[in-house]
Design a protein around this motif. Sequence first.
Motif, short mmCIF file in Angstrom:
data_model
loop_
_atom_site.label_atom_id
_atom_site.label_comp_id
_atom_site.label_asym_id
_atom_site.label_seq_id
_atom_site.Cartn_x
_atom_site.Cartn_y
_atom_site.Cartn_z
N ARG A 198 0.83 -1.21 0.00
CA ARG A 198 0.00 0.00 0.00
C ARG A 198 0.87 1.26 0.00
N GLU B 181 -5.01 11.80 0.16
CA GLU B 181 -5.47 10.49 -0.25
C GLU B 181 -6.91 10.35 0.24
N ASP B 182 -7.83 10.09 -0.71
CA ASP B 182 -9.23 9.97 -0.30
C ASP B 182 -9.51 8.59 0.27
N GLY B 183 -10.73 8.37 0.69
CA GLY B 183 -11.12 7.11 1.34
C GLY B 183 -10.94 5.88 0.48
N SER B 184 -10.92 6.05 -0.86
CA SER B 184 -10.76 4.90 -1.75
C SER B 184 -9.30 4.66 -2.11
N GLY B 185 -8.39 5.46 -1.52
CA GLY B 185 -6.98 5.26 -1.79
C GLY B 185 -6.47 6.05 -2.99
N LYS B 186 -7.31 6.89 -3.58
CA LYS B 186 -6.92 7.69 -4.73
C LYS B 186 -6.22 8.96 -4.25
N HIS C 55 -4.95 12.85 -4.75
CA HIS C 55 -5.35 14.09 -5.40
C HIS C 55 -4.22 15.09 -5.20
#
Length: 192
Positions: free
Chosen positions: A3, A33-38, A40
């Motif tokens: 991860r 890093e958003d909740g889905s792991g993406k 920005h």
Amino acid sequence: MPRKAPFLVLMALGAVLCCAVPGASGAGMYFFEDGSGKFHFTNRPTSTTYRVFAVFKNFPDARKSDIMRVVRTKADAYGLDHHLVQAVIQVESNFQPGAVSNKGAQGLMQIMPATGADLGLTDPHDVEGNIEAGVRYLRMQMDRFGSPTLALAAYNAGPGQVERYGGVPPFRETQDYVRKVLSLYKKLKGGS
């Protein structure tokens, strides 16, 4: 470990870019890093969720006087008041050629990549190219809608939204944008 591997790669890339980007002044790049792991990224964080990713010591820059020479030339070429173009640049990027918004708009006049491609913009951070594309696009909106208010709304929200709502769309961002640009335009015009 898997991860964190993409993040470490991004950090290494950021370190390389800190030394490799040509230009003159400093600027920062931020991420979250958003909740889905993406991830920005932006150079203009809009909230405290963004953290420093990299500091570019040699980020593209130009003196305001140089930018204004281009603004006057391009505004004259497209029959626009250079004060209006100056106000757009001030609100869009605060005269930072390397600006990138959290939505992906780039350069002095914050051109979206798809719009830039339609306008033939190849380097969104090139001062002259970005202003040329932005002024041409603003002229298109002026011709289409006939007023600075609606042209600015279309510049911000897109011409389809202005048509859909029959005027300035009911989006707070667009309404604030139009108000800011027109207010600044009035001040700049009065000061000349």
